[in-house]
Design an enzyme around this catalytic site. Structure first.
Site, PDB file in Angstrom:
ATOM      1  N   SER A  15      36.150 -13.347   1.395  1.00  0.00           N
ATOM      2  CA  SER A  15      37.365 -12.583   1.708  1.00  0.00           C
ATOM      3  C   SER A  15      37.525 -11.423   0.730  1.00  0.00           C
ATOM      4  CB  SER A  15      38.599 -13.484   1.601  1.00  0.00           C
ATOM      5  OG  SER A  15      38.494 -14.581   2.473  1.00  0.00           O
TER       6      SER A  15
HETATM    7  N1  SAH Z   1      36.895 -19.114   0.566  1.00  0.00           N
HETATM    8  C1  SAH Z   1      35.687 -18.449   0.991  1.00  0.00           C
HETATM    9  C2  SAH Z   1      35.889 -17.752   2.324  1.00  0.00           C
HETATM   10  C3  SAH Z   1      34.728 -17.950   3.195  1.00  0.00           C
HETATM   11  S1  SAH Z   1      34.958 -17.480   4.880  1.00  0.00           S
HETATM   12  C4  SAH Z   1      35.161 -17.522  -0.080  1.00  0.00           C
HETATM   13  O1  SAH Z   1      35.872 -17.264  -1.064  1.00  0.00           O
HETATM   14  O2  SAH Z   1      34.033 -17.058   0.016  1.00  0.00           O
HETATM   15  C5  SAH Z   1      35.486 -18.996   5.626  1.00  0.00           C
HETATM   16  C6  SAH Z   1      34.568 -20.182   5.484  1.00  0.00           C
HETATM   17  O3  SAH Z   1      35.118 -21.246   6.269  1.00  0.00           O
HETATM   18  C7  SAH Z   1      33.145 -19.979   5.978  1.00  0.00           C
HETATM   19  O4  SAH Z   1      32.245 -20.275   4.949  1.00  0.00           O
HETATM   20  C8  SAH Z   1      33.021 -20.970   7.131  1.00  0.00           C
HETATM   21  O5  SAH Z   1      31.718 -21.523   7.254  1.00  0.00           O
HETATM   22  C9  SAH Z   1      34.047 -22.023   6.767  1.00  0.00           C
HETATM   23  N2  SAH Z   1      34.504 -22.841   7.884  1.00  0.00           N
HETATM   24  C10 SAH Z   1      34.718 -22.473   9.161  1.00  0.00           C
HETATM   25  N3  SAH Z   1      35.124 -23.525   9.903  1.00  0.00           N
HETATM   26  C11 SAH Z   1      35.170 -24.593   9.086  1.00  0.00           C
HETATM   27  C12 SAH Z   1      35.502 -25.973   9.268  1.00  0.00           C
HETATM   28  N4  SAH Z   1      35.852 -26.470  10.467  1.00  0.00           N
HETATM   29  N5  SAH Z   1      35.449 -26.781   8.187  1.00  0.00           N
HETATM   30  C13 SAH Z   1      35.074 -26.313   6.968  1.00  0.00           C
HETATM   31  N6  SAH Z   1      34.739 -25.010   6.727  1.00  0.00           N
HETATM   32  C14 SAH Z   1      34.783 -24.162   7.778  1.00  0.00           C
END
Ligand code: SAH
Length: 218
Positions: free
Chosen positions: A65
Site C-alpha cells: 500500500s
Molecule cells: N499489508 C500489506 C498489503 C498487501 S496487499 C503490505 O504492507 O504490503 C493485500 C494482501 O492481502 C495481499 O498480499 C493479498 O495476497 C492478501 N490477501 C488477499 N485476500 C486474502 C485473504 N482472504 N486472506 C489473507 N490474505 C489475503
C-alpha cells in the site's frame, strides 16, 4: 543485513514530512514509519521508488500500500503499546513491521504462499517478532483471539463477522470496505451496549480480498 544508509534515512524523513503535511497527526505512526526501511520490502526494480507516496508491485499480482494509506489505517487503528493486533493480508510485511515498531503484538495472515514465505523470512531477518500465518484471512487466527485491534489491508466486500467475533469488547477494526476500483475506509467500533458502529473516512483503492478458496493459486 539490510543496508539503511543516510540517503535512505533522508528520503524517509522527507516522506514522513509529506505525511504530516497530508494530515497524519499520530506521532506513534509517524515515529514508526520514520524507523522502518520501506526499501527493504521491495525488489530491486522498485527500490528507487520506495520513499514516494506510491503503491508498488510486490509479486503475486499484489501491491504494497502507499505510505499515506499505511499511515491513515495505522492512525485510525489507534494502537497502544502491548496491544494484540490482527492483520489480514501480510503482503510485503511493511504494514506488519510498522505495527511492530508501534509496540503492538502483531498476528498477520496471508493467503499467497509466495508472499507468506518471503515476508516471514524478511521480518525475521529484520528482527521483528511477530506471528505470521498462512491461510484465509476471512477466518482470522482464532487460536490467538481475542484481539484489541484488527486491520484488513485488502478490499473486503462483506462485513467480516468471523473477525468481529475475534475482537475484544471495545475493540476497533479498520478496513477498506467495498468492491470495484474504490472502497470506503471504514472503522468499526463496539459501543458500550455491544453494538457495532461504522464510521467512514473516504475513498481508497486496494487489491481485492481473495475469495474463500483453499488452493494456493489465485
Ligand atoms: N499489508 C500489506 C498489503 C498487501 S496487499 C503490505 O504492507 O504490503 C493485500 C494482501 O492481502 C495481499 O498480499 C493479498 O495476497 C492478501 N490477501 C488477499 N485476500 C486474502 C485473504 N482472504 N486472506 C489473507 N490474505 C489475503
Amino acid at each position: 543485513m539490510i543496508e539503511d544508509n543516510y540517503r535512505h534515512k533522508g528520503l524517509r524523513r522527507k516522506l514522513v514530512e509529506e505525511l504530516l503535511e497530508k494530515g497524519i497527526t499520530d506521532t506513534r505512526v509517524i515515529d514508526a514509519m520514520n524507523k522502518v526501511p520501506r526499501h527493504a520490502f521491495l525488489t530491486s526494480a522498485f527500490v528507487e521508488l520506495a520513499y514516494e507516496n506510491k503503491a508498488l508491485p510486490i509479486g503475486a499480482e499484489q501491491t504494497i500500500s502507499a505510505p499515506y494509506t499505511v499511515a491513515f489505517q495505522s492512525q485510525l487503528l489507534d494502537v497502544e503499546k502491548g496491544m494484540k493486533v490482527l492483520e489480514i493480508g501480510t503482503g510485503s510485511g511493511y504494514q506488519t513491521s510498522v505495527l511492530c515498531e508501534m509496540g503492538a503484538k502483531v498476528y498477520s495472515i496471508e493467503r499467497q504462499k509466495l508472499l507468506f514465505d518471503t515476508s516471514k523470512k524478511l521480518l525475521a531477518e529484520m528482527g521483528y517478532k511477530c506471528h505470521l500465518a498462512y491461510g484465509d484471512g476471512y477466518k482470522g487466527i482464532p487460536v490467538f483471539a481475542p484481539y484489541d485491534r484488527i486491520i484488513i489491508t485488502c478490499a473486503i466486500p462483506v462485513v467480516p463477522e468471523e473477525l468481529l467475533m475475534q475482537m475484544k469488547p471495545g475493540g476497533k477494526l479498520v478496513m477498506p470496505f467495498g468492491e470495484g476500483d474504490k472502497q470506503e475506509m471504514t472503522l468499526i467500533q463496539e459501543d458500550a451496549e455491544g453494538n457495532f458502529q461504522n464510521t467512514y473516512f473516504g475513498e481508497f483503492s486496494f487489491v481485492p480480498m481473495l475469495e474463500k478458496r483453499s488452493n494456493t493459486k489465485s
